[in-house]
Design a protein around this motif. Structure first.
Motif, PDB file in Angstrom:
ATOM      1  N   LEU A 117      52.485  35.712  42.028  1.00 14.15           N
ATOM      2  CA  LEU A 117      51.496  36.026  40.993  1.00 14.15           C
ATOM      3  C   LEU A 117      50.237  35.179  41.158  1.00 14.15           C
ATOM      4  CD1 LEU A 117      53.775  36.426  37.848  1.00 14.15           C
ATOM      5  CD2 LEU A 117      52.520  38.218  39.057  1.00 14.15           C
ATOM      6  N   ALA A 118      50.428  33.930  41.542  1.00 15.18           N
ATOM      7  CA  ALA A 118      49.260  33.071  41.775  1.00 15.18           C
ATOM      8  C   ALA A 118      48.413  33.620  42.914  1.00 15.18           C
ATOM      9  CB  ALA A 118      49.717  31.645  42.083  1.00 15.18           C
ATOM     10  N   MET A 119      49.048  34.117  43.951  1.00 15.31           N
ATOM     11  CA  MET A 119      48.321  34.690  45.079  1.00 15.31           C
ATOM     12  C   MET A 119      47.573  35.953  44.673  1.00 15.31           C
ATOM     13  SD  MET A 119      51.005  34.155  48.232  1.00 15.31           S
ATOM     14  CE  MET A 119      49.875  34.855  49.441  1.00 15.31           C
ATOM     15  N   ALA A 120      48.114  36.689  43.703  1.00 13.85           N
ATOM     16  CA  ALA A 120      47.451  37.904  43.237  1.00 13.85           C
ATOM     17  C   ALA A 120      46.122  37.609  42.559  1.00 13.85           C
ATOM     18  CB  ALA A 120      48.366  38.666  42.277  1.00 13.85           C
ATOM     19  N   GLY A 121      45.911  36.376  42.150  1.00 12.56           N
ATOM     20  CA  GLY A 121      44.663  35.991  41.508  1.00 12.56           C
ATOM     21  C   GLY A 121      43.713  35.227  42.410  1.00 12.56           C
ATOM     22  N   GLU A 122      44.059  35.107  43.695  1.00 14.50           N
ATOM     23  CA  GLU A 122      43.220  34.345  44.623  1.00 14.50           C
ATOM     24  C   GLU A 122      42.053  35.196  45.150  1.00 14.50           C
ATOM     25  OE1 GLU A 122      43.403  31.157  45.498  1.00 14.50           O
ATOM     26  OE2 GLU A 122      45.079  30.836  44.128  1.00 14.50           O
ATOM     27  N   PRO A 123      40.977  34.559  45.616  1.00 14.82           N
ATOM     28  CA  PRO A 123      39.802  35.287  46.121  1.00 14.82           C
ATOM     29  C   PRO A 123      40.114  36.218  47.285  1.00 14.82           C
ATOM     30  CG  PRO A 123      39.290  32.960  45.775  1.00 14.82           C
ATOM     31  CD  PRO A 123      40.765  33.089  45.605  1.00 14.82           C
ATOM     32  N   GLU A 124      41.166  35.917  48.045  1.00 18.23           N
ATOM     33  CA  GLU A 124      41.505  36.757  49.200  1.00 18.23           C
ATOM     34  C   GLU A 124      41.733  38.208  48.806  1.00 18.23           C
ATOM     35  OE1 GLU A 124      42.439  32.640  50.602  1.00 18.23           O
ATOM     36  OE2 GLU A 124      42.567  33.751  48.733  1.00 18.23           O
ATOM     37  N   VAL A 125      42.215  38.433  47.582  1.00 21.41           N
ATOM     38  CA  VAL A 125      42.532  39.793  47.146  1.00 21.41           C
ATOM     39  C   VAL A 125      41.278  40.658  47.125  1.00 21.41           C
ATOM     40  CG1 VAL A 125      43.461  41.193  45.250  1.00 21.41           C
ATOM     41  CG2 VAL A 125      44.523  39.001  45.829  1.00 21.41           C
ATOM     42  N   LYS A 126      40.144  40.087  46.748  1.00 21.28           N
ATOM     43  CA  LYS A 126      38.900  40.841  46.682  1.00 21.28           C
ATOM     44  C   LYS A 126      38.405  41.242  48.069  1.00 21.28           C
ATOM     45  CE  LYS A 126      37.334  38.767  42.340  1.00 21.28           C
ATOM     46  NZ  LYS A 126      36.262  37.981  41.653  1.00 21.28           N
TER      47      LYS A 126
END
Length: 291
Positions: A117-126
């Motif tokens: 879930l933390a990774m889902a909020g990281e800048p990489e997702v954009k």
């Protein structure tokens, strides 16, 4: 590992072949042939694919395409710790973020949904393309379900992609995941509608939406052979059903010693985003994108 004579190594994608040009030709050919076998067997015989990936990794552990292939072979055989190590290495070598969703799913496999879930909020997702963003949404919803946050999983999947009537390669899986989340949240009536939509989009059988829909509707499937046996002579001896033995996956204890001995228990510290000193940074920064 034996490789069929008809496997030349030129079957791999051109960009992967380009990635192997940093190796001597004979070595590059050997690695390419092993990567072909990984690709051929990954879905049908993942353990065999894993074994070929280990050979390629021993031969060329500094090639990003090899690390990525090894990662997927480990992922498909549920060796999530190894997979995460390989994906993180490939990401550092190339700077690409397209592996981000599968890396997050490895965290789920390791029993760490909070990190997913933390990774889902990281800048990489954009930085992900549309397909990658859908994959990240699916992983995040799965992490919510792991935490028994079923209503939150439903909300996570609600998106323009879900509402769209257009059919994309990920549409069936997205609709199926939404239906499954609705079931978990106690909303079976709504779930049926979305299983129907998943069936409509699932032209290649990537989900078992049809079976789930039949289960909701109470449809029972009967074995035609069983019906014939019941209609046979009353005096006929009953035939013992044949039971197919399923072999256990050979997970073994063998483990590669990687050049990056990263502790996957630590979550993406600053070192994880830097190229190891042993790597030639200039040789990787313009690597072509992997297929």
């Amino acid at each position: 590992m034996p490789i069929p004579d008809d496997v030349t190594g030129f079957e791999i994608d051109a960009d992967v072949r380009q990635d192997l040009k940093s190796l001597p030709k004979t070595l590059a050919d050997d690695v390419a042939r092993n990567l072909v076998m990984v690709a051929r067997l990954l879905d049908s015989e993942p353990e065999e694919a894993y074994n070929y990936s280990r050979v390629a990794l021993r031969l060329a552990s500094r090639v990003a395409s090899v690390r990525e292939a090894a990662g997927f072979a480990s992922y498909m055989t549920q060796r999530y710790s190894e997979a995460l190590t390989e994906f993180r290495a490939a990401k550092r070598m190339t700077g690409r973020v397209d592996l981000w969703p599968v890396m997050a799913d490895c965290e789920r496999g390791l029993g760490r949904p909070e990190r997913a879930l933390a990774m889902a909020g990281e800048p990489e997702v954009k930085q992900l393309d549309k397909a990658g963003q859908v994959e990240m949404r699916l992983v995040a919803a799965g992490a919510r379900a792991d935490l028994e946050q079923f209503d939150a999983a439903v909300v996570t999947l609600q998106s323009p992609e879900l509402a769209s009537s257009a059919i994309h390669p990920w549409t069936a899986r997205l609709r199926y995941a939404y239906a499954d989340a609705l079931i978990a949240a106690g909303r079976a009536d709504e779930a049926r509608e979305w299983f129907v939509k998943a069936v409509e989009a699932d032209t290649d059988g990537s989900t078992n939406a049809a079976e789930r829909l039949a289960e909701i509707d109470g449809v029972e499937f009967t074995d035609a052979l069983d019906e014939e046996s019941e209609d046979g002579d009353e005096g006929a001896e009953a035939v013992e059903p044949v039971r197919r033995q399923i072999d256990k996956d050979d997970v073994g204890d063998d483990r590669m010693i990687f050049e990056d001995e990263e502790d996957v228990e630590e979550f993406y510290d600053e070192d994880d985003l830097e190229i190891d000193e042993d790597y030639d940074e200039d040789s990787f920064e313009e690597q072509p994108k992997q297929g």
